[in-house]
Design a protein around this motif. Structure first.
Motif, PDB file in Angstrom:
ATOM      1  N   LEU A  66       0.511  -1.249  -0.379  1.00  0.00           N
ATOM      2  CA  LEU A  66       0.040   0.054  -0.654  1.00  0.00           C
ATOM      3  C   LEU A  66       1.203   1.387   0.322  1.00  0.00           C
ATOM      4  CD1 LEU A  66      -3.156  -1.082   2.533  1.00  0.00           C
ATOM      5  CD2 LEU A  66      -3.198  -0.687  -0.017  1.00  0.00           C
ATOM      6  N   ASN A  67       1.898   0.933   0.821  1.00  0.00           N
ATOM      7  CA  ASN A  67       2.488   2.296   0.340  1.00  0.00           C
ATOM      8  C   ASN A  67       3.548   2.908  -0.775  1.00  0.00           C
ATOM      9  OD1 ASN A  67       3.076   3.628   3.378  1.00  0.00           O
ATOM     10  ND2 ASN A  67       5.162   1.499   4.073  1.00  0.00           N
ATOM     11  N   ASP A  68       3.510   1.460  -1.581  1.00  0.00           N
ATOM     12  CA  ASP A  68       3.944   1.626  -3.064  1.00  0.00           C
ATOM     13  C   ASP A  68       2.978   2.473  -4.256  1.00  0.00           C
ATOM     14  OD1 ASP A  68       6.948   0.295  -2.531  1.00  0.00           O
ATOM     15  OD2 ASP A  68       6.598  -1.822  -2.673  1.00  0.00           O
ATOM     16  N   ASP A  69       1.472   1.934  -2.962  1.00  0.00           N
ATOM     17  CA  ASP A  69       0.962   2.955  -4.319  1.00  0.00           C
ATOM     18  C   ASP A  69       0.161   4.007  -3.738  1.00  0.00           C
ATOM     19  OD1 ASP A  69       0.016  -0.010  -4.996  1.00  0.00           O
ATOM     20  OD2 ASP A  69      -1.716  -0.461  -3.624  1.00  0.00           O
ATOM     21  N   VAL A  70       0.547   4.355  -2.345  1.00  0.00           N
ATOM     22  CA  VAL A  70       0.383   6.320  -2.006  1.00  0.00           C
ATOM     23  C   VAL A  70       1.308   6.244  -3.389  1.00  0.00           C
ATOM     24  CG1 VAL A  70       0.703   7.468  -0.089  1.00  0.00           C
ATOM     25  CG2 VAL A  70      -0.511   5.420  -0.175  1.00  0.00           C
ATOM     26  N   ILE A  71       2.618   5.732  -2.448  1.00  0.00           N
ATOM     27  CA  ILE A  71       4.413   6.340  -3.451  1.00  0.00           C
ATOM     28  C   ILE A  71       4.050   6.824  -5.083  1.00  0.00           C
ATOM     29  CG2 ILE A  71       6.808   6.289  -3.896  1.00  0.00           C
ATOM     30  CD1 ILE A  71       6.568   5.236  -1.428  1.00  0.00           C
ATOM     31  N   GLU A  72       3.059   5.563  -5.932  1.00  0.00           N
ATOM     32  CA  GLU A  72       3.041   5.600  -7.017  1.00  0.00           C
ATOM     33  C   GLU A  72       2.079   6.162  -7.738  1.00  0.00           C
ATOM     34  OE1 GLU A  72       2.407   2.121  -8.326  1.00  0.00           O
ATOM     35  OE2 GLU A  72       4.262   0.759  -7.963  1.00  0.00           O
ATOM     36  N   GLY A  73       1.410   7.092  -6.570  1.00  0.00           N
ATOM     37  CA  GLY A  73       0.141   8.071  -7.418  1.00  0.00           C
ATOM     38  C   GLY A  73       0.962   9.829  -6.099  1.00  0.00           C
ATOM     39  N   ASP A  74       1.462  10.503  -5.682  1.00  0.00           N
ATOM     40  CA  ASP A  74       1.593  10.799  -5.608  1.00  0.00           C
ATOM     41  C   ASP A  74       3.046  11.481  -6.234  1.00  0.00           C
ATOM     42  OD1 ASP A  74       2.379  13.373  -3.402  1.00  0.00           O
ATOM     43  OD2 ASP A  74       0.305  12.384  -2.452  1.00  0.00           O
ATOM     44  N   LEU A  75       3.194  12.481  -7.124  1.00  0.00           N
ATOM     45  CA  LEU A  75       4.525  13.124  -7.798  1.00  0.00           C
ATOM     46  C   LEU A  75       5.411  14.088  -6.694  1.00  0.00           C
ATOM     47  CD1 LEU A  75       2.836  14.127 -10.611  1.00  0.00           C
ATOM     48  CD2 LEU A  75       4.275  11.823 -10.323  1.00  0.00           C
ATOM     49  N   LEU A  76       4.572  14.642  -5.328  1.00  0.00           N
ATOM     50  CA  LEU A  76       5.532  14.964  -3.927  1.00  0.00           C
ATOM     51  C   LEU A  76       6.432  13.955  -3.457  1.00  0.00           C
ATOM     52  CD1 LEU A  76       6.551  17.711  -3.073  1.00  0.00           C
ATOM     53  CD2 LEU A  76       4.158  17.376  -0.982  1.00  0.00           C
ATOM     54  N   ALA A  77       5.599  13.090  -3.223  1.00  0.00           N
ATOM     55  CA  ALA A  77       6.411  11.217  -2.399  1.00  0.00           C
ATOM     56  C   ALA A  77       7.071  11.248  -3.444  1.00  0.00           C
ATOM     57  CB  ALA A  77       5.342  10.499  -2.000  1.00  0.00           C
ATOM     58  N   GLN A  78       7.284  11.127  -4.845  1.00  0.00           N
ATOM     59  CA  GLN A  78       8.458  10.513  -5.459  1.00  0.00           C
ATOM     60  C   GLN A  78       9.182  11.747  -5.305  1.00  0.00           C
ATOM     61  OE1 GLN A  78       6.685   9.277  -9.354  1.00  0.00           O
ATOM     62  NE2 GLN A  78       4.638   8.770  -8.093  1.00  0.00           N
ATOM     63  N   THR A  79       9.159  13.012  -5.558  1.00  0.00           N
ATOM     64  CA  THR A  79       9.935  13.628  -5.006  1.00  0.00           C
ATOM     65  C   THR A  79      10.979  13.790  -4.412  1.00  0.00           C
ATOM     66  OG1 THR A  79       8.385  15.377  -7.034  1.00  0.00           O
ATOM     67  CG2 THR A  79      10.478  16.194  -5.774  1.00  0.00           C
ATOM     68  N   VAL A  80       9.810  14.099  -2.853  1.00  0.00           N
ATOM     69  CA  VAL A  80      10.597  13.723  -2.241  1.00  0.00           C
ATOM     70  C   VAL A  80      12.022  12.931  -2.399  1.00  0.00           C
ATOM     71  CG1 VAL A  80      10.602  13.908   0.719  1.00  0.00           C
ATOM     72  CG2 VAL A  80       8.870  14.699  -0.310  1.00  0.00           C
ATOM     73  N   LEU A  81      11.817  11.337  -2.312  1.00  0.00           N
ATOM     74  CA  LEU A  81      12.649  10.642  -2.237  1.00  0.00           C
ATOM     75  C   LEU A  81      13.603  11.012  -3.554  1.00  0.00           C
ATOM     76  CD1 LEU A  81       9.677   7.296  -2.016  1.00  0.00           C
ATOM     77  CD2 LEU A  81      11.196   8.499  -0.504  1.00  0.00           C
ATOM     78  N   ARG A  82      13.457  11.039  -4.545  1.00  0.00           N
ATOM     79  CA  ARG A  82      15.047  11.300  -5.522  1.00  0.00           C
ATOM     80  C   ARG A  82      15.669  12.159  -4.569  1.00  0.00           C
ATOM     81  NH1 ARG A  82      12.812  14.128 -11.044  1.00  0.00           N
ATOM     82  NH2 ARG A  82      15.197  14.213 -10.484  1.00  0.00           N
ATOM     83  N   HIS A  83      15.691  13.439  -4.094  1.00  0.00           N
ATOM     84  CA  HIS A  83      16.356  14.059  -3.516  1.00  0.00           C
ATOM     85  C   HIS A  83      16.405  13.248  -2.669  1.00  0.00           C
ATOM     86  CE1 HIS A  83      17.570  18.327  -1.942  1.00  0.00           C
ATOM     87  NE2 HIS A  83      16.873  17.344  -0.364  1.00  0.00           N
ATOM     88  N   ALA A  84      15.920  12.731  -1.221  1.00  0.00           N
ATOM     89  CA  ALA A  84      16.428  12.455  -0.006  1.00  0.00           C
ATOM     90  C   ALA A  84      17.880  11.457  -0.137  1.00  0.00           C
ATOM     91  CB  ALA A  84      15.864  11.605   0.763  1.00  0.00           C
ATOM     92  N   ALA A  85      17.120  10.765  -1.735  1.00  0.00           N
ATOM     93  CA  ALA A  85      18.279   9.946  -2.076  1.00  0.00           C
ATOM     94  C   ALA A  85      19.796  10.198  -2.317  1.00  0.00           C
ATOM     95  CB  ALA A  85      18.055   9.395  -3.634  1.00  0.00           C
ATOM     96  N   ASP A  86      19.859  11.149  -2.845  1.00  0.00           N
ATOM     97  CA  ASP A  86      21.201  11.980  -2.711  1.00  0.00           C
ATOM     98  C   ASP A  86      21.977  12.529  -1.786  1.00  0.00           C
ATOM     99  OD1 ASP A  86      20.904  12.404  -5.465  1.00  0.00           O
ATOM    100  OD2 ASP A  86      19.849  13.637  -5.439  1.00  0.00           O
ATOM    101  N   LEU A  87      21.153  11.875  -0.007  1.00  0.00           N
ATOM    102  CA  LEU A  87      21.779  12.777   1.317  1.00  0.00           C
ATOM    103  C   LEU A  87      22.619  11.325   1.278  1.00  0.00           C
ATOM    104  CD1 LEU A  87      18.673  14.853   2.687  1.00  0.00           C
ATOM    105  CD2 LEU A  87      20.582  15.756   1.124  1.00  0.00           C
ATOM    106  N   GLU A  88      23.711  12.128   2.053  1.00  0.00           N
ATOM    107  CA  GLU A  88      24.067  10.353   2.366  1.00  0.00           C
ATOM    108  C   GLU A  88      23.671  10.097   4.361  1.00  0.00           C
ATOM    109  OE1 GLU A  88      26.726   9.306   2.062  1.00  0.00           O
ATOM    110  OE2 GLU A  88      27.373  10.440   0.598  1.00  0.00           O
ATOM    111  N   PRO A  89      23.500   8.453   3.936  1.00  0.00           N
ATOM    112  CA  PRO A  89      23.193   7.913   5.199  1.00  0.00           C
ATOM    113  C   PRO A  89      22.871   8.871   6.508  1.00  0.00           C
ATOM    114  CG  PRO A  89      24.083   6.370   3.549  1.00  0.00           C
ATOM    115  CD  PRO A  89      24.251   7.821   3.523  1.00  0.00           C
ATOM    116  N   GLY A  90      22.171   8.690   6.936  1.00  0.00           N
ATOM    117  CA  GLY A  90      22.067   9.567   8.206  1.00  0.00           C
ATOM    118  C   GLY A  90      22.194  10.979   8.342  1.00  0.00           C
TER     119      GLY A  90
END
Length: 490
Positions: free
Chosen positions: A384-408
């Protein structure tokens, strides 16, 4: 006898009513009448088609030779009875499922004689509850259940699974957990969403699950147009099943969240200026549909996806439901046996899931049977989390931005700065237009991120907010976590 020596009709009615009925009030001030020794109670002001107290009082007076009385005398008598009942102790009324004494719970079979099932720590029995312990409220939606069969050795669960077209064992154990949860008056349960390809029998499967609790008259309904109609439908029964959902408005989504976990609505009383009455509700929901579109994060935490597959062999409706009616007593008996076994099992309560009561029930089911319900529940929430993310462009953009951050790593900005940053990331170098529904102000972005917090946290992105002397801020932390489907059951 002279006219002045005759007993007034209202006194005859009042004396008869107090001798044959018990009157009490609920917490919201509604006065109910309960025939002596019988567990079913009716509101004294009800004019419902299931039979009102006024009607049963008139019939009782006539059959016992007291006479036939006009409407004025009945009104005056009921007015006095209602006023007297408002001074009595408060007692709740229940639809279908109720808590009892000594840790027991009751299931109303919907029978005219009031016989019900008492589920207690040592087993279950069919009995007529003491009116002081349980008061049943019946509506037009209250169907009759057949007496359950004892000592089924679990055969009924196998028969039910054979009739339903569940896609796999994980889906089956989640359906069983939901049915057990429906027998608990104090356990909020997520709403099953029966989904699958066209022709998978979603509506038929939904009816089969509902009728185990609501009887053969239980059925699916079209989704109401507004929240008020939904609350009216929910208040009249125990399990509310909505069929063939293809779209869900934000208002309907919010209303479903409230129904699953419990809420209260206050409305103005009719024919008054200032009086109000309260409507409290928490009911099991069931939904069917191929796709409801974008699911909001708060509703996703309260859903239980149950996937069905197309049957290999088709059967006629008459053949299918004839067999279902024959096996229903065995199915209900097996469900009650399993419920007793599950409630006696000891298990730790998972502390990381929103619907903690249902998660604990899944853990108890695992301890009693070893089915793996908790792991299946975690995996369903992950999907269901995947479904929410796939239907929300803002959530996808936040995850793209977070992917460029160092762990922690942590990043702190104002909501306006975050809006500018995420908007730039979405548009990219080709400067594509922002989509419809994209946040237009920092305040709107902040509210959207709060709603997405649980979904993003499940993917290792934690959103927090606070205030410094310079003003308010939003902080993003990237902390890789173990995927929910990889976590072990408690």
């Amino acid at each position: 006898m002279p006219e002045d020596e005759k007993t007034p009709a209202r006194e005859i009615i009042t004396d008869y009513a107090q001798a044959h009925f018990r009157y009490f009030r609920t917490a919201d001030g509604t006065v109910y009448a309960q025939r002596n020794g019988h567990p079913v109670a009716r509101p004294i002001r009800s004019q419902g088609t299931t039979g009102s107290h006024r009607q049963e009082l008139m019939v009782g007076l006539f059959r016992d030779g007291q006479g036939v009385f006009n409407g004025t005398a009945l009104k005056e008598a009921l007015d006095l009875i209602e006023a007297l009942a408002l001074t009595e102790d408060v007692q709740p009324v229940h639809i279908r499922v109720a808590p009892g004494f000594d840790g027991a719970t009751w299931l109303d079979l919907g029978r005219a004689d009031g016989q019900s099932v008492r589920i207690h720590p040592n087993g279950w029995d069919i009995a007529t509850p003491d009116p002081r312990e349980v008061c049943w409220r019946r509506t037009q939606l209250t169907g009759e259940l057949p007496p359950p069969v004892k000592d089924t050795d679990g055969k009924g669960i196998d028969l039910l699974m054979r009739l339903c077209n569940f896609a796999n064992a994980e889906t089956e154990c989640l359906a069983i957990a939901w049915l057990i949860g429906c027998l608990g008056p104090s356990v909020p349960v997520p709403a099953p969403f029966l989904t699958g390809p066209q022709g998978a029998g979603k509506s038929t499967g939904g009816r089969m699950l509902v009728r185990i609790i609501e009887g053969m008259t239980g059925d699916l309904r079209r989704a109401p147009k507004d929240e008020e109609n939904l609350i009216t439908a929910v208040a009249a029964g125990w399990v509310t099943a909505l069929d063939n959902l293809s779209h869900m408005t934000p208002e309907l989504s919010d209303a479903m969240c409230c129904i699953v976990t419990g809420a209260e609505n206050v409305k103005r009383a009719l024919f008054t200026d200032g009086d109000v009455f309260r409507v409290g509700y928490r009911r099991p929901l069931l939904l069917t549909g191929i796709d409801v579109g974008v699911i909001r994060p708060d509703l996703a935490e309260r859903l239980l996806p149950l996937r069905l597959e197309r049957p290999k062999v088709r059967r006629t409706e008459d053949e299918l439901w004839t067999e279902y009616a024959e096996v229903l007593p065995v199915v209900l008996g097996s469900l009650l046996d399993l419920t007793v076994k599950v409630r006696a099992a000891e298990a730790e309560t998972p502390t990381d899931l929103r619907m903690a009561d249902f998660a604990h029930l899944c853990a108890q089911l695992d301890a009693a049977t070893g089915l793996g319900a908790l792991a299946a529940y975690r995996a369903s929430l992950d999907d269901l989390n995947d479904d929410v993310i796939e239907g929300d462009l803002l959530a996808q953009t936040v995850l793209r931005h977070a992917a460029d951050l160092e762990p922690g790593a942590q990043q702190r900005m104002t909501s306006t700065e975050w809006l500018h940053c995420l908007s730039q990331l979405y548009t990219g170098q080709d400067f594509r237009a922002l989509p419809k529904g994209w946040p237009t102000t920092g305040k709107v972005l902040s509210d959207r991120l709060k709603r997405l917090q649980p979904t993003l946290a499940a993917r290792g992105v934690f959103i927090d907010s606070g205030r410094t002397r310079e003003g308010r801020y939003i902080e993003m932390t990237h902390s890789p976590v173990t995927p929910p489907h990889a976590q072990q059951a408690f």
